[in-house]
Design a protein around this motif. Structure first.
Motif, PDB file in Angstrom:
ATOM      1  N   LEU A  74       0.832  -1.202   0.000  1.00 48.87           N
ATOM      2  CA  LEU A  74       0.000   0.000   0.000  1.00 48.87           C
ATOM      3  C   LEU A  74       0.871   1.257   0.000  1.00 48.87           C
ATOM      4  O   LEU A  74       0.600   2.215  -0.722  1.00 48.87           O
ATOM      5  CB  LEU A  74      -0.939   0.008   1.209  1.00 48.87           C
ATOM      6  N   LYS A  75       1.927   1.239   0.795  1.00 55.95           N
ATOM      7  CA  LYS A  75       2.850   2.374   0.845  1.00 55.95           C
ATOM      8  C   LYS A  75       3.487   2.606  -0.521  1.00 55.95           C
ATOM      9  O   LYS A  75       3.668   3.741  -0.955  1.00 55.95           O
ATOM     10  CB  LYS A  75       3.916   2.131   1.905  1.00 55.95           C
ATOM     11  N   ASP A  76       3.806   1.526  -1.217  1.00 55.90           N
ATOM     12  CA  ASP A  76       4.446   1.618  -2.535  1.00 55.90           C
ATOM     13  C   ASP A  76       3.539   2.220  -3.606  1.00 55.90           C
ATOM     14  O   ASP A  76       4.017   2.590  -4.669  1.00 55.90           O
ATOM     15  CB  ASP A  76       4.935   0.239  -2.995  1.00 55.90           C
ATOM     16  N   TYR A  83      -2.912   4.185   6.425  1.00 51.55           N
ATOM     17  CA  TYR A  83      -3.598   2.904   6.297  1.00 51.55           C
ATOM     18  C   TYR A  83      -3.681   2.188   7.633  1.00 51.55           C
ATOM     19  O   TYR A  83      -2.756   2.248   8.446  1.00 51.55           O
ATOM     20  CB  TYR A  83      -2.860   1.996   5.304  1.00 51.55           C
ATOM     21  N   ILE A  84      -4.768   1.490   7.808  1.00 51.08           N
ATOM     22  CA  ILE A  84      -4.954   0.574   8.931  1.00 51.08           C
ATOM     23  C   ILE A  84      -5.265  -0.783   8.311  1.00 51.08           C
ATOM     24  O   ILE A  84      -6.160  -0.890   7.471  1.00 51.08           O
ATOM     25  CB  ILE A  84      -6.129   1.018   9.826  1.00 51.08           C
ATOM     26  N   VAL A  85      -4.519  -1.802   8.702  1.00 50.37           N
ATOM     27  CA  VAL A  85      -4.726  -3.146   8.156  1.00 50.37           C
ATOM     28  C   VAL A  85      -4.985  -4.094   9.316  1.00 50.37           C
ATOM     29  O   VAL A  85      -4.234  -4.114  10.291  1.00 50.37           O
ATOM     30  CB  VAL A  85      -3.493  -3.621   7.346  1.00 50.37           C
ATOM     31  N   ASP A 110     -11.675   8.771   1.517  1.00 52.84           N
ATOM     32  CA  ASP A 110     -11.348   7.657   2.400  1.00 52.84           C
ATOM     33  C   ASP A 110     -12.074   6.410   1.921  1.00 52.84           C
ATOM     34  O   ASP A 110     -13.043   6.501   1.172  1.00 52.84           O
ATOM     35  CB  ASP A 110     -11.766   7.974   3.831  1.00 52.84           C
ATOM     36  N   GLY A 111     -11.614   5.250   2.350  1.00 54.41           N
ATOM     37  CA  GLY A 111     -12.295   4.037   1.928  1.00 54.41           C
ATOM     38  C   GLY A 111     -11.812   2.814   2.679  1.00 54.41           C
ATOM     39  O   GLY A 111     -10.886   2.879   3.492  1.00 54.41           O
ATOM     40  N   VAL A 128      -8.600  -3.358   5.006  1.00 54.47           N
ATOM     41  CA  VAL A 128      -7.782  -2.150   4.919  1.00 54.47           C
ATOM     42  C   VAL A 128      -8.707  -0.950   5.037  1.00 54.47           C
ATOM     43  O   VAL A 128      -9.743  -0.891   4.380  1.00 54.47           O
ATOM     44  CB  VAL A 128      -7.021  -2.065   3.573  1.00 54.47           C
ATOM     45  N   PHE A 129      -8.298  -0.012   5.884  1.00 56.63           N
ATOM     46  CA  PHE A 129      -8.966   1.286   5.961  1.00 56.63           C
ATOM     47  C   PHE A 129      -7.957   2.310   5.484  1.00 56.63           C
ATOM     48  O   PHE A 129      -6.807   2.306   5.924  1.00 56.63           O
ATOM     49  CB  PHE A 129      -9.382   1.597   7.410  1.00 56.63           C
ATOM     50  N   SER A 130      -8.373   3.168   4.576  1.00 51.15           N
ATOM     51  CA  SER A 130      -7.508   4.195   4.013  1.00 51.15           C
ATOM     52  C   SER A 130      -8.065   5.565   4.372  1.00 51.15           C
ATOM     53  O   SER A 130      -9.234   5.854   4.109  1.00 51.15           O
ATOM     54  CB  SER A 130      -7.447   4.046   2.496  1.00 51.15           C
TER      55      SER A 130
END
Length: 133
Positions: A74-76, A83-85, A110-111, A128-130
């Motif tokens: 996700l960072k890439d 992010y929360i995973v 957000d999603g 995943v929460f973004s």
């Protein structure tokens, strides 16, 4: 004469549509796309669990690996987000499991995405929460 007018109108609509699509793409460049994130999650879970059988002793290690690989991927993506995973690995034994979440956020930026991955012996449930910066 009428055919060429219809053709010209169709070309004008197509040009207008492509301009509109480009504007949408630029506006949504930083947007959260759940389908893309779900595909990314599947790749990470496959990399960790693809050819494994459930082992109670390995669950903490697998869970950490799935979360760490997912966060790195996700960072890439270089999206301006935090992010929360979360991940859970459970044995396939017929037991029920219910998960729920609720959010209060800006749904335009957000999603969240959810993946239920499974093989013959286990499920991996990852969310995943973004949150846009």
């Amino acid at each position: 004469m009428q055919v060429s007018v219809l053709r010209a109108a169709a070309v004008a609509r197509a040009a207008s549509s492509s301009v509109h699509l480009m504007a949408d793409d630029e506006a949504e460049e930083g947007a959260f796309v759940a389908e893309d994130v779900t595909a990314l999650l599947k790749e990470q879970v496959d990399a960790v669990l693809q050819n494994t059988a459930y082992s109670h002793q390995m669950v903490p290690q697998w869970t950490s690996a799935v979360i760490e690989k997912s966060l790195a991927a996700l960072k890439d993506t270089n999206k301006p987000a935090k992010y929360i995973v979360t991940a859970a690995i459970v044995q396939k034994n017929g037991a029920g499991l219910h998960l729920a979440s609720s959010t209060y956020w800006d749904s335009t930026q957000d999603g969240s995405a959810f993946l239920r991955w499974e093989n013959k012996t286990m499920y991996c449930l990852i969310t995943v929460f973004s949150l846009a910066l």
